[in-house]
Design an enzyme around this catalytic site. Structure first.
Site, PDB file in Angstrom:
ATOM      1  N   ARG A  41      45.212  30.649  29.096  1.00  0.00           N
ATOM      2  CA  ARG A  41      45.159  32.286  28.680  1.00  0.00           C
ATOM      3  C   ARG A  41      45.142  32.594  27.474  1.00  0.00           C
ATOM      4  O   ARG A  41      45.749  33.909  27.087  1.00  0.00           O
ATOM      5  CB  ARG A  41      46.121  32.923  29.617  1.00  0.00           C
ATOM      6  CG  ARG A  41      45.928  32.513  31.114  1.00  0.00           C
ATOM      7  CD  ARG A  41      44.853  33.581  31.885  1.00  0.00           C
ATOM      8  NE  ARG A  41      44.734  33.806  33.091  1.00  0.00           N
ATOM      9  CZ  ARG A  41      45.413  34.780  33.753  1.00  0.00           C
ATOM     10  NH1 ARG A  41      45.644  35.845  33.125  1.00  0.00           N
ATOM     11  NH2 ARG A  41      45.377  34.665  35.130  1.00  0.00           N
ATOM     12  N   ARG A  45      44.691  39.019  27.608  1.00  0.00           N
ATOM     13  CA  ARG A  45      45.852  39.492  27.453  1.00  0.00           C
ATOM     14  C   ARG A  45      46.655  40.098  26.428  1.00  0.00           C
ATOM     15  O   ARG A  45      46.750  41.182  26.020  1.00  0.00           O
ATOM     16  CB  ARG A  45      46.705  38.273  28.170  1.00  0.00           C
ATOM     17  CG  ARG A  45      45.979  37.682  29.489  1.00  0.00           C
ATOM     18  CD  ARG A  45      47.213  36.562  30.112  1.00  0.00           C
ATOM     19  NE  ARG A  45      47.524  37.325  31.506  1.00  0.00           N
ATOM     20  CZ  ARG A  45      48.186  37.024  32.134  1.00  0.00           C
ATOM     21  NH1 ARG A  45      48.995  35.801  32.051  1.00  0.00           N
ATOM     22  NH2 ARG A  45      48.334  37.341  33.489  1.00  0.00           N
ATOM     23  N   ARG A  54      37.500  44.999  26.276  1.00  0.00           N
ATOM     24  CA  ARG A  54      37.440  44.971  27.738  1.00  0.00           C
ATOM     25  C   ARG A  54      37.309  46.438  28.237  1.00  0.00           C
ATOM     26  O   ARG A  54      37.122  46.596  29.468  1.00  0.00           O
ATOM     27  CB  ARG A  54      38.415  44.044  28.280  1.00  0.00           C
ATOM     28  CG  ARG A  54      38.297  42.535  28.672  1.00  0.00           C
ATOM     29  CD  ARG A  54      37.405  42.647  29.866  1.00  0.00           C
ATOM     30  NE  ARG A  54      37.721  43.288  30.985  1.00  0.00           N
ATOM     31  CZ  ARG A  54      38.812  43.175  31.646  1.00  0.00           C
ATOM     32  NH1 ARG A  54      39.505  42.018  31.707  1.00  0.00           N
ATOM     33  NH2 ARG A  54      39.131  43.952  32.845  1.00  0.00           N
ATOM     34  N   ASP A  90      37.278  33.668  35.437  1.00  0.00           N
ATOM     35  CA  ASP A  90      38.129  33.510  36.227  1.00  0.00           C
ATOM     36  C   ASP A  90      38.044  32.424  37.415  1.00  0.00           C
ATOM     37  O   ASP A  90      36.806  32.137  37.765  1.00  0.00           O
ATOM     38  CB  ASP A  90      38.454  34.893  37.029  1.00  0.00           C
ATOM     39  CG  ASP A  90      39.745  34.972  37.839  1.00  0.00           C
ATOM     40  OD1 ASP A  90      40.894  35.145  37.052  1.00  0.00           O
ATOM     41  OD2 ASP A  90      39.856  34.658  39.168  1.00  0.00           O
ATOM     42  N   TYR A 165      43.833  31.901  47.960  1.00  0.00           N
ATOM     43  CA  TYR A 165      43.228  33.438  47.639  1.00  0.00           C
ATOM     44  C   TYR A 165      42.202  33.906  48.833  1.00  0.00           C
ATOM     45  O   TYR A 165      42.459  35.183  49.333  1.00  0.00           O
ATOM     46  CB  TYR A 165      42.306  33.658  46.482  1.00  0.00           C
ATOM     47  CG  TYR A 165      43.432  33.528  45.252  1.00  0.00           C
ATOM     48  CD1 TYR A 165      44.038  34.911  44.929  1.00  0.00           C
ATOM     49  CD2 TYR A 165      43.555  32.497  44.432  1.00  0.00           C
ATOM     50  CE1 TYR A 165      44.918  34.780  44.011  1.00  0.00           C
ATOM     51  CE2 TYR A 165      44.453  32.743  43.143  1.00  0.00           C
ATOM     52  CZ  TYR A 165      45.203  33.891  42.955  1.00  0.00           C
ATOM     53  OH  TYR A 165      46.065  33.865  42.054  1.00  0.00           O
TER      54      TYR A 165
HETATM   55  O1  CP3 Z   1      45.065  38.394  31.965  1.00  0.00           O
HETATM   56  C1  CP3 Z   1      43.940  38.161  31.286  1.00  0.00           C
HETATM   57  O2  CP3 Z   1      43.892  37.508  30.694  1.00  0.00           O
HETATM   58  C2  CP3 Z   1      42.991  39.228  31.431  1.00  0.00           C
HETATM   59  C3  CP3 Z   1      41.675  38.870  32.311  1.00  0.00           C
HETATM   60  C4  CP3 Z   1      42.036  38.190  33.641  1.00  0.00           C
HETATM   61  C5  CP3 Z   1      41.986  36.800  34.047  1.00  0.00           C
HETATM   62  N1  CP3 Z   1      42.057  36.559  35.298  1.00  0.00           N
HETATM   63  C6  CP3 Z   1      41.604  35.767  32.966  1.00  0.00           C
HETATM   64  C7  CP3 Z   1      41.590  34.437  33.390  1.00  0.00           C
HETATM   65  C8  CP3 Z   1      42.374  38.915  34.771  1.00  0.00           C
HETATM   66  C9  CP3 Z   1      42.728  40.211  34.956  1.00  0.00           C
HETATM   67  C10 CP3 Z   1      42.492  38.092  35.979  1.00  0.00           C
HETATM   68  C11 CP3 Z   1      42.886  38.345  37.083  1.00  0.00           C
HETATM   69  C12 CP3 Z   1      43.541  37.252  37.962  1.00  0.00           C
HETATM   70  N2  CP3 Z   1      43.162  36.103  38.702  1.00  0.00           N
HETATM   71  C13 CP3 Z   1      44.983  36.907  37.668  1.00  0.00           C
HETATM   72  C14 CP3 Z   1      46.023  37.824  37.306  1.00  0.00           C
HETATM   73  C15 CP3 Z   1      46.367  39.166  37.605  1.00  0.00           C
HETATM   74  C16 CP3 Z   1      47.026  39.636  36.595  1.00  0.00           C
HETATM   75  O3  CP3 Z   1      46.596  40.844  36.496  1.00  0.00           O
HETATM   76  O4  CP3 Z   1      47.866  39.256  36.025  1.00  0.00           O
HETATM   77  C17 CP3 Z   1      45.095  35.789  38.732  1.00  0.00           C
HETATM   78  C18 CP3 Z   1      46.613  35.108  38.890  1.00  0.00           C
HETATM   79  C19 CP3 Z   1      43.934  35.090  38.915  1.00  0.00           C
HETATM   80  C20 CP3 Z   1      43.733  33.898  39.638  1.00  0.00           C
HETATM   81  C21 CP3 Z   1      43.440  32.904  38.562  1.00  0.00           C
HETATM   82  N3  CP3 Z   1      42.714  33.006  37.420  1.00  0.00           N
HETATM   83  C22 CP3 Z   1      44.410  31.594  38.406  1.00  0.00           C
HETATM   84  C23 CP3 Z   1      45.537  31.330  39.510  1.00  0.00           C
HETATM   85  C24 CP3 Z   1      43.762  31.186  37.438  1.00  0.00           C
HETATM   86  C25 CP3 Z   1      44.357  29.736  36.718  1.00  0.00           C
HETATM   87  C26 CP3 Z   1      45.145  29.954  35.771  1.00  0.00           C
HETATM   88  C27 CP3 Z   1      46.542  30.174  36.139  1.00  0.00           C
HETATM   89  O5  CP3 Z   1      46.878  31.326  35.573  1.00  0.00           O
HETATM   90  O6  CP3 Z   1      47.186  29.700  36.873  1.00  0.00           O
HETATM   91  C28 CP3 Z   1      42.983  31.874  36.743  1.00  0.00           C
HETATM   92  C29 CP3 Z   1      41.983  31.514  35.667  1.00  0.00           C
HETATM   93  C30 CP3 Z   1      41.831  32.426  34.526  1.00  0.00           C
HETATM   94  N4  CP3 Z   1      41.984  33.863  34.546  1.00  0.00           N
HETATM   95  C31 CP3 Z   1      41.543  32.299  33.181  1.00  0.00           C
HETATM   96  C32 CP3 Z   1      41.210  33.481  32.676  1.00  0.00           C
HETATM   97  C33 CP3 Z   1      41.023  33.536  31.265  1.00  0.00           C
HETATM   98  C34 CP3 Z   1      41.117  30.835  32.691  1.00  0.00           C
HETATM   99  C35 CP3 Z   1      41.980  29.861  32.419  1.00  0.00           C
HETATM  100  C36 CP3 Z   1      42.749  30.116  31.039  1.00  0.00           C
HETATM  101  O7  CP3 Z   1      42.266  30.634  30.101  1.00  0.00           O
HETATM  102  O8  CP3 Z   1      43.893  29.319  30.827  1.00  0.00           O
END
Ligand code: CP3
Length: 358
Positions: A41, A45, A54, A90, A165
């Site tokens: 991440r 963020r 964004r 994502d 999910y």
């Molecule tokens: O938080 C941000 O960086 C903003 C963008 C964003 C991402 N996912 C980027 C992401 C947002 C709003 C999401 C939604 C989302 N999807 C969430 C978070 C909800 C929140 O508001 O905090 C979640 C938990 C998901 C599902 C998800 N996405 C999982 C379980 C994973 C695997 C990594 C982990 O955190 O366990 C992702 C991958 C993900 N989401 C990546 C990014 C940039 C790629 C992996 C990385 O950069 O390490």
């Protein structure tokens, strides 16, 4: 903050191509001039320049705009000098491409319109091909051209985490409905995971074909399972994914949270690198994953909110424990928290590079 121009985003890369970068060498357990570091991440963020880009664009919408994806992916590379970029996307992106109606809701996460709970529901999940995710192919190609010698990590969600999910309809603390399906209707469960494995393999192949130098399979929620259940209901499908990529020629990283009891089984799934959360010291993790795999991790993301002397002590500890493995890629034990000061991330990168220089 230092900014660099295209093709010059990797001040620490000791070599000229991503394939022999310090990051890829560490994944392969080869000798390295210093321990490579990137952060799960890292794109998004915590970065003000990310929030600015964004604003007004939904997450899924953003993931489908190759130029925007490339810019967001590059931001932390320029700012922190990390040893690898990770594609901004994502885990639910390929599932949406397979025809599942979903949204990513700010502050909540993925929300599925019609959860998958029966054999008929599984039947609605299409296979995907390049045409369904052409925007990812394009984003990766743009990035590889921009990144020069800095490797790009492609990624996907693993079948269990994606299934959670889809079955729950959104994020879940207990994964109760997911486990209920698994126990009550193993046939449907395995059909669901088999289809998700196919989708994941294709999604990762697209990224590798476009030039990604490594892939990470996120089984973020696998730690909810006992080892016996993991082996019976999940491992075979993660094996399918990782084995299908054995001939891709790039290192495969396999990561989950709360997986102390699963590290041995996860290593058996076939990745080159096992990602470890902050609960298990890397030297202990190395005993569990075996001597032929590298490890990635594992600073507690919350530690980045601590005073610098505390962070420094803990970074040094993680680096020392990582020496037990044939290769170590420094990372957090899970993603960067939104409230993290980005300057602290930059300082951690510098510290990792300095302390580990050999
Ligand atoms: O938080 C941000 O960086 C903003 C963008 C964003 C991402 N996912 C980027 C992401 C947002 C709003 C999401 C939604 C989302 N999807 C969430 C978070 C909800 C929140 O508001 O905090 C979640 C938990 C998901 C599902 C998800 N996405 C999982 C379980 C994973 C695997 C990594 C982990 O955190 O366990 C992702 C991958 C993900 N989401 C990546 C990014 C940039 C790629 C992996 C990385 O950069 O390490």
């Amino acid at each position: 903050m230092t900014t660099t121009t295209s093709g010059d985003t990797a001040p620490h890369a000791a070599s000229a191509t991503p394939a022999d970068s310090v990051f890829v060498q560490a994944c392969r357990g080869e000798p390295v001039p210093h321990t490579p570091v990137w952060f799960m991440r890292q794109a998004g963020r915590s970065l003000p320049e990310y929030r600015e880009l964004r604003s007004g664009t939904g997450m899924l919408q953003a993931c489908r705009q190759p130029e925007l994806v490339a810019e967001i992916t590059l931001q932390p590379v320029r700012r922190h000098g990390v040893d690898a970029a990770i594609l901004f996307s994502d885990i639910v992106v390929p599932v949406a491409a397979a025809g599942v109606e979903l949204d990513i809701v700010a502050g909540t996460g993925p929300v599925i319109a019609d959860p998958v709970r029966s054999a008929a529901d599984v039947g609605r999940l299409r296979r995907i091909s390049l045409d369904d995710v052409g925007f990812v192919d394009e984003a990766v190609r743009l990035l590889v051209a921009e990144l020069g010698a800095t490797p790009l990590i492609g990624f996907a969600g693993a079948p269990f985490t994606l299934a959670s999910y889809l079955v729950e309809g959104g994020p879940s603390r207990t994964h109760a409905r997911t486990k209920a399906l698994m126990y009550a209707d193993p046939e449907t469960w395995h059909a669901l995971c088999a289809r998700l494995a196919e989708i994941t393999v294709e999604f990762l192949r697209v990224q590798v074909a476009a030039g990604a130098s490594a892939v990470q399979l996120f089984d973020s929620w696998a730690g909810a399972l006992s080892e016996a259940d993991y082996r019976r209901y999940v491992l075979p499908h993660s094996v399918t994914v990782l084995h299908s990529l054995a001939d891709a020629g790039v290192p495969r990283i396999h990561f989950g949270v709360g997986t102390a009891e699963l590290l041995g089984a996860m290593a058996e799934a076939g990745a080159d690198v096992v990602g470890v959360d902050w609960r298990t010291p890397l030297d202990a993790a190395t005993v569990r994953v075996g001597p032929d795999r590298s490890v990635q991790g594992n600073l507690d993301p919350c530690l980045l909110l601590a005073p610098w002397p505390v962070i420094e002590t803990e970074v040094r500890r993680v680096l020392a424990e990582g020496l037990a493995a044939p290769g170590h890629v420094f990372n957090l034990g899970h993603g960067v928290l939104p409230e993290t000061d980005p300057e602290v991330l930059t300082r951690v990168v510098e510290l990792v590079h300095t302390v580990s220089a050999r």
